[in-house]
Design an enzyme around this catalytic site. Structure first.
Site: not given
Lengths: 469, 469
Positions: A293, A339
Site C-alpha cells: 500500500h 490501506e
C-alpha cells in the site's frame, strides 16, 4: 465372491489413488537442472540488487516527499512520482486506477496535560490523535481519568465512566515471538475503544500506544466510530507517559487531564492506485500481482510501512527487466492507495479482478516492513504449496528460508479468484518499534535488507510466471 | 553355487545395513509427546527472556565499562564483573582460568593528512591503527601513495613501492548474500598487507576499511608481521576517504601523505577466561560448552562483537536456572579471552579439554553478533546432525529456522575431542556495518533480537544435555 471383488476394487482404487498422487507430486518438482538454472539467475538478481541498491535510492526520494496519508497533497505527489518512475523503468504499461479515498487531517494541535493535580499540575502528556478521530473544542476536553485494561472492562463500568476520560492501558505482550501477534492482541483498544467508552458516557479516550518498544513516541493508527453512538475524541498516549499517568492516578485518583486536538475529517477525494506491468509474452492475460500500500500514516515518512515494501515490488519488476527477462505471464505491480484507513484501493482492484477477462494466478503482498527476509506465507491448495516449496533452493539465494501456509495481506486479499495469495515475510522483531510513528523514517531501513526483499519478490514472481501453479 | 551363496550374502548384508540404518535413524527421532513437552518449555524460556530482558540489561552494564581489548584495564574490570555476575546468578561453580595475553595499546595519536599536494594540502584522512601495528616516529611517516587491489599485485611491484606508502584499496564485495563471505574475501589485505608491502620496500600501509557500509568510520582488526621482514606501520582508512584518496592520486600522482601513530606492543600480561557452570545431575563429567570471546577491539564498546553474544551464553544458563531446570549433563559457559588478537583463551581451554577426564559432548560458539536468530551451523557426524535437526520444531519457538552442516567458531574450535561443534548463526546483514568500529555500541543491539539468541542457546544446550548425541 462379491466380497473378494469388492476388496479387490478397494485395493485397486487405493493404488490408483497412490499412483495418481505420486504423479501429481512429481509433476510439482522441478528437475535438478532447472533448479540449477533458476538458482544461477537468482544469484545474479540478488547480486545486482545488492550492488545497485536502486530501490533504496528510490526510498530516499519517496521519503523526501514526506508521509503519504490518503487524500493528502503528499500522497498525490507520491503517486505522480511513482507513475513517472515506473515509466522511466520502461515497464510495458503504466497506468492509474481511480479510487475515491477518505481524507482526514491531523491538524496542528494535539496535546494533553494534567490540568488538576496537587503534584503534577501542567505536566505534559505526549499524545497522537488516532486517524479518523474528531477533534476537541478549542479549550479542549477535560475530565477525570478512569483506567481500564480492555473493552470488556469498559462495558461493565456502568455509570462510573460518565463524563470521564477512559484510559485504555493494556500493554503490548512482548513475551510473544511474533510482534504482529502482540499487536493483534492489543489493537482492539485503539480500533473500538472510543465506541465502547462513548456507550458508557465517557467524553474522550486515550489509549496506551500499541508498540513493542518503550519510549515517548506515540504510534497512531485507524480508529472506528459506530452509527448511533456519539463520536468522542480518541488519541494514543506514549507508553512512557501511560506508565506515568497510571502511577499518578493511583496517588491522586481525582486528577484531571485536558486534551486538545484539531484533527478533522473532510469529504472523500479523488486518488489512484499506481499500476505498472511487464506484459507476459506467452500468456499475457494470466497475471501475477505484486504490491503493497502506497499510502502511509502521517507520522515519520512511512518508510517501513509501507514505502520500502511497495518499492520492493516495483523494483522486483525492474530487476527482471535489468536481467533482460521477458516473463511468460504478466507480472503486475500494484501500489494500492488507502490501506491504512479504508482499504479503498485494494477493494477497487479486487472489483476489477473479479470482472476482468484476465485470470489472476497469484497476488503477492509486501506489507510487513523491509527487514531481512525470512519466508513467504501462502494461502493456496496443498499441491500448489508443495510446488512453491520445491523452489526453496532457488529462493535461498535471497535469504528466504521457508514457504508456509498462512495469510497474505489486506490488499491482495481482495483478489478473490487468485489461485494463490502470498505474503512476503521479513523478520518482524524491530517492526513494532516504529510502525505508525515518527520512528518510521528512511534511516530505519537497511539497504541490504530492503534489497534482498526486492530480489526475493522478483525471483518468486518470475518462477510463478514461468512455472505456473 | 558359490556365486549364489555370495549374492545371498551380499543381499543379506545390504538388508542388515538398511535395517540397522533405519533403527539408527529412528533412534535419532524424538517421540511427538517429547517434542510437545520440550516445545512448551521452549516457549516458556522464550517468553521469560523477552519479558525480563536480563541479558540486555547486563549488556548495558558491560558497555558502561568500555571496550575490552585483551590486557587492558577495562578487560580486567569486565572479567571481574562477569565472574561476580555469574556468582550472583547462583551457577554451581564459577572460576577463572589463567591465560597470558598480548597487550597492545592504540595510544592517543592516530591521524593522517595530505602533506604534499597542490589541491588537497592538509586534508585530513580518517584512519584507525591496526591491532599489533608498530607506531611511527613523532614526526610521522610520509611518502607517495601507491594504490593496489591486493597482495598479489604488491608482490609484482618490484622497486616501484620502495619508500612509498602502499594503499590497499580492494572493495568489500557487497554483492554477496553472506557478509562474512564478503569480509573473508577482503580481509587478507589487512592481515598480511604490511608483510608483503614491507618485502618490496614500502614504509607503511593503509588499507581500505573492511566493512559493508559506506561511511567515515574506519574498522580496526588484527594485522600480522613476519619474522625477518621489517615491521612497518599499518592502519585502516575509512571507505569514504579511501574513495577520496583514490581519486586524488589519479589527478596528482605525486601527492604525499603523512601518517602519525603512537600505538605500541607491551609484554604479555596475566588475564583469564571466565567460567561458570550448571553441573549435570546425572553425567556431571559430560560437558556442553557455550561461549563467546569476552575481549573486544578498543573501538565502540564491542557490543555485537562479542559482548552481547557472550552474554547470550551466560544468560542461557541463567534462563535454565530461572526455569528451575537441573540439566543431566554439565552446561558450562566459557567467556574466552583474547580471540581478537591471539586466540590465547580458546587455545588454553582447548588444552584443558584435551587433558581432562571430562568428556566434551559439544561446544556452541556465539560470535556472529546478536541480531535476529536464523540457525545453527554444526560440525559433527551425519546421524548427530539429523538428531539435532529433529529438534527444529522446538527451536522454532526461538526463531531458529535451520540447522546445517558448517563451521562453529575459533574458540570452541579448540575443543578437539567434542562430538559436535556448533556456531549460533543470527542474521548477518547489518553486522559488517559495525564490526570492529566505533559503530559497535549498545544502541546497535536490539533487545528482542539479543534475547531470542539467549533463548535459542538455552534450548539447544538443554536438549543436548538431556538427549545427548
Amino acid at each position: 465372491m462379491t466380497r473378494k471383488i469388492f476388496s479387490l476394487l478397494i485395493t485397486l482404487t487405493f493404488f490408483t489413488f497412490l499412483i495418481f498422487t505420486e504423479i501429481n507430486l512429481n509433476a510439482q518438482q522441478l528437475p535438478s537442472e532447472e533448479i540449477q538454472k533458476y538458482s544461477e539467475l537468482a544469484s545474479k538478481i540478488v547480486r545486482s540488487a545488492l550492488l545497485d541498491k536502486k530501490g533504496y535510492g528510490w526510498l530516499k526520494e519517496l521519503c523526501a516527499i514526506g508521509p503519504r496519508l490518503s487524500g493528502s497533497d503528499n500522497s498525490s505527489k507520491a503517486i505522480t512520482w511513482a507513475k513517472n518512475k515506473m515509466s522511466e523503468c520502461g515497464f510495458d504499461s503504466v497506468w492509474l486506477q481511480p479510487v475515491m479515498v477518505p481524507k482526514w487531517v491531523r491538524g496542528k494541535i494535539e496535546n494533553a496535560y494534567i490540568s488538576k493535580s496537587k503534584k503534577y499540575l501542567n505536566k505534559k502528556l505526549t499524545i497522537a490523535s488516532y486517524g479518523g478521530s474528531i477533534g476537541t473544542s478549542k479549550r479542549g476536553i477535560y475530565g477525570e481519568i478512569i483506567e481500564v485494561k480492555g473493552l470488556e472492562e469498559v462495558k461493565n463500568l456502568g455509570d462510573k465512566a460518565k463524563g470521564k476520560i477512559v484510559f485504555y492501558n493494556r500493554s503490548f505482550d512482548n513475551g510473544l515471538l511474533n510482534t504482529f501477534e502482540g499487536y493483534g492482541r492489543a489493537v482492539d483498544q485503539r480500533v473500538n475503544g472510543a465506541i465502547e467508552a462513548s456507550k458508557v458516557g465517557a467524553v474522550a479516550v486515550i489509549v496506551r500506544s500499541v508498540q513493542a518498544s518503550f519510549d515517548n513516541v506515540p504510534h497512531t493508527g485507524v480508529m472506528n466510530y459506530q452509527e448511533g453512538v456519539k463520536q468522542i475524541p480518541s488519541a494514543a498516549i506514549s507508553v512512557m507517559d501511560a506508565d506515568f499517568l497510571s502511577k499518578a492516578i493511583k496517588s491522586e485518583p481525582n486528577l484531571n487531564i485536558t486534551i486538545k486536538m484539531d484533527c478533522k475529517s473532510y469529504p472523500d477525494v479523488q486518488s489512484y492506485n499506481v499500476i505498472g506491468q511487464l506484459t507476459g509474452t506467452e500468456n499475457p492475460n494470466e497475471v501475477i500481482v505484486v504490491g503493497g500500500h502506497f499510502d502511509s500514516w502521517d507520522k515519520g515518512c512511512g518508510a517501513h510501512d509501507d514505502g520500502a515494501p511497495c518499492l520492493q515490488t516495483m523494483e522486483a519488476l525492474e530487476l527482471l527487466k535489468r536481467m533482460n527477462i521477458k516473463p511468460k505471464r504478466t507480472i503486475r505491480c500494484v501500489l494500492f492507495i488507502n490501506e491504512e484507513n479504508g482499504l479503498r484501493g485494494g477493494i477497487e482492484y479486487g472489483k476489477y479482478s473479479s470482472n476482468t477477462f484476465e485470470k489472476h494466478l497469484a497476488g503477492i503482498e509486501s506489507d510487513r516492513g523491509a527487514f531481512t527476509p525470512r519466508g513467504f506465507s501462502v494461502t493456496t491448495d496443498s499441491l500448489s504449496l508443495m510446488k512453491m516449496q520445491s523452489w526453496l533452493p532457488i529462493l535461498n539465494k535471497a535469504n528466504i528460508d521457508w514457504i508456509r501456509k498462512g495469510g497474505s495481506g489486506g490488499d491482495v486479499g481482495q483478489i478473490k479468484n487468485a489461485k494463490a495469495l502470498l505474503g512476503y515475510v521479513p523478520d518482524d522483531q524491530r517492526y513494532m518499534d516504529l510502525h505508525h510513528s515518527d520512528n518510521d523514517v528512511y534511516s530505519a531501513v537497511h539497504p541490504r535488507e530492503m534489497e534482498l526483499g526486492s530480489a526475493a519478490i522478483a525471483i518468486i514472481s518470475y518462477l510463478l510466471s514461468e512455472e505456473g501453479l
